[in-house]
Design a protein around this motif. Sequence first.
Motif, PDB file in Angstrom:
ATOM      1  N   VAL A   1       0.851  -1.189   0.000  1.00 38.35           N
ATOM      2  CA  VAL A   1       0.000   0.000   0.000  1.00 38.35           C
ATOM      3  C   VAL A   1       0.887   1.240   0.000  1.00 38.35           C
ATOM      4  O   VAL A   1       1.735   1.409   0.879  1.00 38.35           O
ATOM      5  CB  VAL A   1      -0.923   0.004   1.234  1.00 38.35           C
ATOM      6  CG1 VAL A   1      -1.675   1.325   1.348  1.00 38.35           C
ATOM      7  CG2 VAL A   1      -1.895  -1.163   1.161  1.00 38.35           C
ATOM      8  N   MET A   2       0.697   2.080  -1.008  1.00 38.99           N
ATOM      9  CA  MET A   2       1.462   3.330  -1.057  1.00 38.99           C
ATOM     10  C   MET A   2       1.020   4.244   0.078  1.00 38.99           C
ATOM     11  O   MET A   2      -0.141   4.210   0.498  1.00 38.99           O
ATOM     12  CB  MET A   2       1.268   4.008  -2.415  1.00 38.99           C
ATOM     13  CG  MET A   2       1.911   3.262  -3.568  1.00 38.99           C
ATOM     14  SD  MET A   2       1.785   4.165  -5.142  1.00 38.99           S
ATOM     15  CE  MET A   2       2.794   5.605  -4.775  1.00 38.99           C
ATOM     16  N   PRO A   3       1.928   5.058   0.587  1.00 42.21           N
ATOM     17  CA  PRO A   3       1.586   5.910   1.739  1.00 42.21           C
ATOM     18  C   PRO A   3       0.391   6.820   1.465  1.00 42.21           C
ATOM     19  O   PRO A   3       0.245   7.364   0.370  1.00 42.21           O
ATOM     20  CB  PRO A   3       2.863   6.730   1.960  1.00 42.21           C
ATOM     21  CG  PRO A   3       3.954   5.899   1.387  1.00 42.21           C
ATOM     22  CD  PRO A   3       3.353   5.195   0.211  1.00 42.21           C
ATOM     23  N   ILE A   4      -0.442   6.965   2.478  1.00 43.22           N
ATOM     24  CA  ILE A   4      -1.544   7.924   2.438  1.00 43.22           C
ATOM     25  C   ILE A   4      -1.030   9.208   3.077  1.00 43.22           C
ATOM     26  O   ILE A   4      -0.532   9.168   4.209  1.00 43.22           O
ATOM     27  CB  ILE A   4      -2.765   7.391   3.205  1.00 43.22           C
ATOM     28  CG1 ILE A   4      -3.281   6.097   2.563  1.00 43.22           C
ATOM     29  CG2 ILE A   4      -3.872   8.451   3.249  1.00 43.22           C
ATOM     30  CD1 ILE A   4      -4.387   5.422   3.350  1.00 43.22           C
ATOM     31  N   PRO A   5      -1.109  10.349   2.391  1.00 46.36           N
ATOM     32  CA  PRO A   5      -0.624  11.586   2.986  1.00 46.36           C
ATOM     33  C   PRO A   5      -1.248  11.832   4.355  1.00 46.36           C
ATOM     34  O   PRO A   5      -2.442  11.586   4.564  1.00 46.36           O
ATOM     35  CB  PRO A   5      -1.059  12.660   1.976  1.00 46.36           C
ATOM     36  CG  PRO A   5      -1.139  11.925   0.672  1.00 46.36           C
ATOM     37  CD  PRO A   5      -1.635  10.550   1.024  1.00 46.36           C
ATOM     38  N   ALA A   6      -0.438  12.307   5.287  1.00 49.11           N
ATOM     39  CA  ALA A   6      -0.901  12.456   6.664  1.00 49.11           C
ATOM     40  C   ALA A   6      -2.095  13.402   6.773  1.00 49.11           C
ATOM     41  O   ALA A   6      -3.012  13.159   7.570  1.00 49.11           O
ATOM     42  CB  ALA A   6       0.247  12.948   7.555  1.00 49.11           C
ATOM     43  N   ASP A   7      -2.111  14.475   5.972  1.00 54.23           N
ATOM     44  CA  ASP A   7      -3.238  15.404   6.089  1.00 54.23           C
ATOM     45  C   ASP A   7      -4.543  14.746   5.677  1.00 54.23           C
ATOM     46  O   ASP A   7      -5.591  14.957   6.301  1.00 54.23           O
ATOM     47  CB  ASP A   7      -2.990  16.691   5.290  1.00 54.23           C
ATOM     48  CG  ASP A   7      -2.714  16.474   3.807  1.00 54.23           C
ATOM     49  OD1 ASP A   7      -2.488  15.320   3.374  1.00 54.23           O
ATOM     50  OD2 ASP A   7      -2.705  17.480   3.056  1.00 54.23           O
ATOM     51  N   LEU A   8      -4.493  13.894   4.640  1.00 50.63           N
ATOM     52  CA  LEU A   8      -5.704  13.196   4.208  1.00 50.63           C
ATOM     53  C   LEU A   8      -6.105  12.124   5.219  1.00 50.63           C
ATOM     54  O   LEU A   8      -7.296  11.954   5.516  1.00 50.63           O
ATOM     55  CB  LEU A   8      -5.493  12.563   2.832  1.00 50.63           C
ATOM     56  CG  LEU A   8      -6.721  11.868   2.245  1.00 50.63           C
ATOM     57  CD1 LEU A   8      -7.841  12.867   1.976  1.00 50.63           C
ATOM     58  CD2 LEU A   8      -6.370  11.113   0.967  1.00 50.63           C
ATOM     59  N   ALA A   9      -5.131  11.402   5.758  1.00 50.92           N
ATOM     60  CA  ALA A   9      -5.441  10.339   6.715  1.00 50.92           C
ATOM     61  C   ALA A   9      -6.088  10.901   7.976  1.00 50.92           C
ATOM     62  O   ALA A   9      -7.091  10.369   8.466  1.00 50.92           O
ATOM     63  CB  ALA A   9      -4.177   9.556   7.063  1.00 50.92           C
ATOM     64  N   VAL A  10      -5.546  11.995   8.508  1.00 49.13           N
ATOM     65  CA  VAL A  10      -6.129  12.614   9.705  1.00 49.13           C
ATOM     66  C   VAL A  10      -7.530  13.131   9.399  1.00 49.13           C
ATOM     67  O   VAL A  10      -8.462  12.976  10.202  1.00 49.13           O
ATOM     68  CB  VAL A  10      -5.210  13.733  10.230  1.00 49.13           C
ATOM     69  CG1 VAL A  10      -5.906  14.547  11.311  1.00 49.13           C
ATOM     70  CG2 VAL A  10      -3.917  13.145  10.771  1.00 49.13           C
ATOM     71  N   ASP A  11      -7.696  13.738   8.228  1.00 49.77           N
ATOM     72  CA  ASP A  11      -9.016  14.218   7.817  1.00 49.77           C
ATOM     73  C   ASP A  11      -9.988  13.049   7.685  1.00 49.77           C
ATOM     74  O   ASP A  11     -11.158  13.143   8.062  1.00 49.77           O
ATOM     75  CB  ASP A  11      -8.883  14.950   6.482  1.00 49.77           C
ATOM     76  CG  ASP A  11     -10.061  15.853   6.180  1.00 49.77           C
ATOM     77  OD1 ASP A  11     -10.641  16.427   7.116  1.00 49.77           O
ATOM     78  OD2 ASP A  11     -10.405  15.984   4.994  1.00 49.77           O
ATOM     79  N   GLY A  12      -9.503  11.936   7.159  1.00 47.49           N
ATOM     80  CA  GLY A  12     -10.346  10.755   6.996  1.00 47.49           C
ATOM     81  C   GLY A  12     -10.774  10.149   8.321  1.00 47.49           C
ATOM     82  O   GLY A  12     -11.890   9.629   8.443  1.00 47.49           O
ATOM     83  N   ILE A  13      -9.896  10.190   9.312  1.00 47.09           N
ATOM     84  CA  ILE A  13     -10.255   9.703  10.646  1.00 47.09           C
ATOM     85  C   ILE A  13     -11.396  10.539  11.211  1.00 47.09           C
ATOM     86  O   ILE A  13     -12.370  10.014  11.752  1.00 47.09           O
ATOM     87  CB  ILE A  13      -9.025   9.739  11.577  1.00 47.09           C
ATOM     88  CG1 ILE A  13      -7.987   8.709  11.111  1.00 47.09           C
ATOM     89  CG2 ILE A  13      -9.437   9.479  13.024  1.00 47.09           C
ATOM     90  CD1 ILE A  13      -6.619   8.883  11.747  1.00 47.09           C
ATOM     91  N   ASP A  14     -11.287  11.857  11.054  1.00 47.52           N
ATOM     92  CA  ASP A  14     -12.356  12.734  11.517  1.00 47.52           C
ATOM     93  C   ASP A  14     -13.657  12.427  10.778  1.00 47.52           C
ATOM     94  O   ASP A  14     -14.722  12.343  11.399  1.00 47.52           O
ATOM     95  CB  ASP A  14     -11.954  14.193  11.298  1.00 47.52           C
ATOM     96  CG  ASP A  14     -13.028  15.157  11.761  1.00 47.52           C
ATOM     97  OD1 ASP A  14     -13.141  15.377  12.976  1.00 47.52           O
ATOM     98  OD2 ASP A  14     -13.770  15.680  10.907  1.00 47.52           O
ATOM     99  N   GLU A  15     -13.574  12.256   9.459  1.00 47.01           N
ATOM    100  CA  GLU A  15     -14.790  12.009   8.674  1.00 47.01           C
ATOM    101  C   GLU A  15     -15.499  10.729   9.109  1.00 47.01           C
ATOM    102  O   GLU A  15     -16.712  10.719   9.336  1.00 47.01           O
ATOM    103  CB  GLU A  15     -14.472  11.924   7.185  1.00 47.01           C
ATOM    104  CG  GLU A  15     -15.736  11.790   6.343  1.00 47.01           C
ATOM    105  CD  GLU A  15     -15.527  11.119   5.006  1.00 47.01           C
ATOM    106  OE1 GLU A  15     -16.115  11.586   4.016  1.00 47.01           O
ATOM    107  OE2 GLU A  15     -14.803  10.100   4.939  1.00 47.01           O
ATOM    108  N   ILE A  16     -14.773   9.638   9.209  1.00 42.34           N
ATOM    109  CA  ILE A  16     -15.445   8.373   9.512  1.00 42.34           C
ATOM    110  C   ILE A  16     -16.046   8.389  10.915  1.00 42.34           C
ATOM    111  O   ILE A  16     -17.146   7.865  11.133  1.00 42.34           O
ATOM    112  CB  ILE A  16     -14.501   7.168   9.310  1.00 42.34           C
ATOM    113  CG1 ILE A  16     -15.307   5.866   9.371  1.00 42.34           C
ATOM    114  CG2 ILE A  16     -13.359   7.164  10.295  1.00 42.34           C
ATOM    115  CD1 ILE A  16     -14.508   4.638   8.977  1.00 42.34           C
TER     116      ILE A  16
END
Length: 248
Positions: A133-148
């Motif tokens: 799995v290619m790295p997920i940019p940290a800004d998107l990953a943190v945003d995704g945690i908030d979204e879910i």
Amino acid sequence: MDQRRYLQLIEQDYARMRETATRDLTATVPHCPGWSTADLLTHVGDTFLHKVETMRRGAWPEPWPPEPDPDGPAAYLDRAMAELRGELTSRKPEEKALTWYDPDQTVGFWARRMSLEAVVHRVDAELAAGEPVMPIPADLAVDGIDEILVTFLAFASRQWPEDFGDGLAGADGRAVSISVGTDRRLVRPAASGVEVSMDGSTAEASISGASQDVLLWLWGRGDGAGLTFDGDPELVKRLRDLLKEATQ
């Protein structure tokens, strides 16, 4: 994150997803039972186009989905991406748009949602191909945690509690802490729904790790091998079960 950043990330994940999935359109997608990579590309194409039509019409498109593309799932995804690109570059993020999330009825909601849709399914394509799995940019990953947690779990559990079956019935409000660095959220499932906050209260269980590992675990795409779990394991299991219902 702004709309240009979301679109940049959608473009990257679309390209990686397409490249990986089209190597073998019959490959099984591990975390999407019954799906091949052809089904995966069709699903993402359907999702992109559905949001484009929703923004254009100001209403949910019916009937849906459209007929299968005679040129195949990769061509269909290409068309859907082109339509989504055009829609998001021609609209301002604050422009009004129908969404299923009452607190945010804007185009910006869909830019964020489609970016996170793309990254999760890009990971699905990589796992189906047996690739790292290619790295997920940290800004998107943190945003995704908030979204879910906020959108899919807290809002949905109060808006449509019936979708969670018996998962909420025995919940008693005891908190699970989810931490990425200094970013910490408390998740409190209760019979009335799930509450998510960022206060400093004590939690009875905790999950911590890198943003990518946390995001993929929340979406059921990881076994949690890179995470640290502490406290009551039953609370962690309840949370995982609720997340499964929230993301079906």
